[in-house]
Design a protein around this motif. Structure first.
Motif, PDB file in Angstrom:
ATOM      1  N   THR A   1      -3.808   5.000   4.109  1.00 37.16           N
ATOM      2  CA  THR A   1      -2.822   5.526   5.173  1.00 37.16           C
ATOM      3  C   THR A   1      -2.941   6.677   5.483  1.00 37.16           C
ATOM      4  OG1 THR A   1      -2.093   3.233   5.060  1.00 37.16           O
ATOM      5  CG2 THR A   1      -0.424   4.663   6.336  1.00 37.16           C
ATOM      6  N   GLY A   2      -3.040   6.829   3.706  1.00 31.83           N
ATOM      7  CA  GLY A   2      -2.713   8.376   3.661  1.00 31.83           C
ATOM      8  C   GLY A   2      -3.269   9.180   1.882  1.00 31.83           C
TER       9      GLY A   2
ATOM     10  N   ARG B   1      10.997   3.077   2.490  1.00 32.64           N
ATOM     11  CA  ARG B   1      10.579   3.694   3.114  1.00 32.64           C
ATOM     12  C   ARG B   1      11.398   2.857   4.707  1.00 32.64           C
ATOM     13  NH1 ARG B   1       4.992   5.703   1.922  1.00 32.64           N
ATOM     14  NH2 ARG B   1       5.163   6.013  -0.325  1.00 32.64           N
TER      15      ARG B   1
ATOM     16  N   TYR C   1       3.461  13.407   7.633  1.00 31.35           N
ATOM     17  CA  TYR C   1       3.438  11.603   7.403  1.00 31.35           C
ATOM     18  C   TYR C   1       4.332  10.793   6.888  1.00 31.35           C
ATOM     19  CZ  TYR C   1       1.362   8.261   4.810  1.00 31.35           C
ATOM     20  OH  TYR C   1       1.177   6.828   4.022  1.00 31.35           O
TER      21      TYR C   1
ATOM     22  N   ALA D   1       0.469  -1.257  -0.393  1.00 28.62           N
ATOM     23  CA  ALA D   1       0.190   0.137  -0.120  1.00 28.62           C
ATOM     24  C   ALA D   1       0.934   1.034  -0.329  1.00 28.62           C
ATOM     25  CB  ALA D   1      -0.703   0.166   1.221  1.00 28.62           C
TER      26      ALA D   1
ATOM     27  N   SER E   1      -5.229   6.774  -0.267  1.00 30.76           N
ATOM     28  CA  SER E   1      -5.240   5.001  -0.903  1.00 30.76           C
ATOM     29  C   SER E   1      -6.157   4.740  -1.355  1.00 30.76           C
ATOM     30  CB  SER E   1      -4.344   3.457  -0.661  1.00 30.76           C
ATOM     31  OG  SER E   1      -3.397   4.562  -0.086  1.00 30.76           O
TER      32      SER E   1
HETATM   33  N1  GLN Z   1       0.353   7.077  -1.427  1.00 33.70           N
HETATM   34  C1  GLN Z   1      -0.008   7.332   0.167  1.00 33.70           C
HETATM   35  C2  GLN Z   1       1.586   6.648   0.760  1.00 33.70           C
HETATM   36  O1  GLN Z   1       2.326   5.929  -0.439  1.00 33.70           O
HETATM   37  C3  GLN Z   1      -0.243   7.008   1.247  1.00 33.70           C
HETATM   38  C4  GLN Z   1      -0.425   5.480   1.001  1.00 33.70           C
HETATM   39  C5  GLN Z   1      -1.800   5.069   1.324  1.00 33.70           C
HETATM   40  O2  GLN Z   1      -2.779   5.572   2.001  1.00 33.70           O
HETATM   41  N2  GLN Z   1      -2.017   3.523   1.966  1.00 33.70           N
HETATM   42  O3  GLN Z   1       2.547   6.589   1.601  1.00 33.70           O
END
Ligand code: GLN
Length: 454
Positions: free
Chosen positions: A151-152, A336, A285, A101, A154
């Motif tokens: 999560t942010g 990440r 974030y 994700a 998606s």
């Molecule tokens: N695009 C954001 C990220 O890469 C949100 C991803 C999400 O919401 N899973 O972290």
């Protein structure tokens, strides 16, 4: 179900479904027929849906679109999918997504990118991400609805890129149990649908109080469909001035104004508001989410789940971890993990992670204050642009890709519900969406406002 199964078969070029489950679908459809015949018609009885690959589905591959989970078939069903099945839903298969994700274009998947059913002349576009397979499948009529996770952004960004409806519920409304974790304090699953009414029905089926998730809220699930009265007279809609970004395309600005007019015409009052810490949301974030991800992804070590790298003579356990994780994770996931490990390391913890947590509290306080002043709902753009061509951002600085989330991450940081609704088309004929942000647990009100915009 038969019509959807053949639509799925005919739409391989979109690469939305990565695993097909026609036998399960037919069995569930037959069971739904029997339930209907006996006079029992739960909310999603016989409704064919697609399930994002992030949800653990019993006996069915669940890989979070990652090589490292190759061969993983969970022994258990996630709470969300179990709730949907209990409500009569039919699973057509698993949907493509960005790996774990992480992404905004569905180009980090081990299964390859998804193609947006909307095209720009002959150019193929991204459906957005990470729930890109879910959005494309709903937009192309391969299923009636799909699960997403956010999560942010998606759920909301791919919804906006495909002209569909996407709802990120309040943190704790939907159980995270059995949903593969990315950033546990931000992750929420939600519905991706063709209409606001469908989102209301599906959220009601997905949500539950779940003792298996300690952050699941002990609150009864309301009847969201009953909240769709169409009456928003006297509601106060906040327009946050900090969301008017420099260089924002005029079309997005025009759409935002158009949305505000629609709500005003329906009897709401439009109020200028300020959320002063908005400009820190994206950097906050991108410290917190990778920090939590690096911790969550530590479990993929080649021992407990999925794939283990081939080892050479003399390799020990350290080489096994290193080779497995180097081969099993794609570049964005590795980036990440590295960022997350760095911001959590002893020397930098206070400078980055702790500071980000403090700023997160300020972002949440901004929202608390405007809601305390009587604002019911906040209206913003969902994305800074319409869907962009596939490949357009993959070679760029990753921060360019992260900017896609500029309007959506605040909602996850504050734990609030956010709804993306398709409102219009840009000059090139591509869909554009607006976002409505609500008070905690106020999904019914949010959906009721969304129905005015769709
Ligand atoms: N695009 C954001 C990220 O890469 C949100 C991803 C999400 O919401 N899973 O972290």
């Amino acid at each position: 179900t038969d019509a959807c199964l053949s639509a799925v078969d005919g739409a391989g070029a979109l690469n939305a479904f990565v695993h097909h489950t026609p036998e399960i679908a037919r069995q569930q459809a037959a069971a739904a027929d029997r339930r209907l015949a006996s006079g029992d018609a739960p909310a999603m009885c016989g409704i064919p849906v697609g399930i994002k690959d992030l949800f653990c589905t019993k006996g069915v591959p669940s890989q979070a679109a990652s090589r490292i989970l190759e061969g993983f078939r969970p022994e258990y069903e996630s709470t969300v999918t179990q709730n949907l099945f209990d409500a009569g839903a039919v699973m057509l298969g698993k949907l493509n997504m960005d790996e774990f994700a992480m992404g905004s274009s569905n180009e980090t998947s081990v299964y390859g990118n998804v193609v947006n059913p909307w095209k720009l002349d002959d150019r193929q576009l991204t459906p957005g991400g990470s729930s890109g397979g879910s959005a494309a499948a709903v937009a192309a009529d391969l299923c009636l609805a799909a699960t997403g996770t956010d999560t942010g952004g998606s759920i909301r960004q791919p919804a906006a890129f495909t002209g569909t409806v996407g709802l990120k519920p309040t943190y704790g409304r939907v159980s995270r149990w059995g949903t593969i974790a990315f950033a546990s304090s931000l992750d929420q699953a939600g519905p991706m649908t063709k209409t606001v009414r469908d989102a209301a029905i599906m959220l009601g089926a997905m949500a539950s109080v779940d003792p298996k998730d300690s952050t699941s809220a002990d609150r009864p699930v309301p009847d969201y469909e009953a909240a769709l009265t169409g009456d928003i007279r006297g509601k106060r809609i906040g327009i946050p001035r900090e969301y008017r970004m420099d260089g924002m395309p005029v079309e997005i600005d025009a759409l935002w104004k158009q949305g505000a007019e629609m709500l005003r015409d329906a009897g709401a009052e439009i109020v200028d508001i300020s959320l002063p810490h908005t400009k820190y949301a994206l950097p906050t974030y991108y410290v917190i989410a990778p920090a939590e991800a690096s911790s969550n992804l530590a479990r993929y070590d080649g021992v407990r789940y999925g794939r283990r790298a081939r080892l050479s003579q003399g390799d020990g356990i350290t080489e096994m971890y290193e080779k497995t994780r180097a081969e099993g994770f794609g570049h964005e996931v590795q980036r990440r993990v590295m960022i997350g490990t760095y911001v959590l390391s002893a020397g930098f913890y206070d400078a980055y992670y702790n500071r980000a947590r403090k700023v997160r509290a300020l972002i949440k306080r901004d929202f608390d204050q405007v809601f305390a002043q009587g604002i019911d709902t906040i209206l913003t753009p969902a994305t800074p642009s319409a869907a962009f061509p596939l490949g357009a951002m993959t070679d760029a600085d990753p921060v360019q890709m992260y900017l896609n989330d500029v309007f959506t991450v605040t909602v996850n940081l504050a734990g609030l519900p956010g709804l993306a609704v398709p409102v219009g088309l840009d000059a090139q004929g591509l869909p554009l969406g607006l976002q409505l942000i609500g008070r905690p647990w106020d999904e019914g009100n949010l959906l009721n406002h969304g129905a005015v915009l769709e």
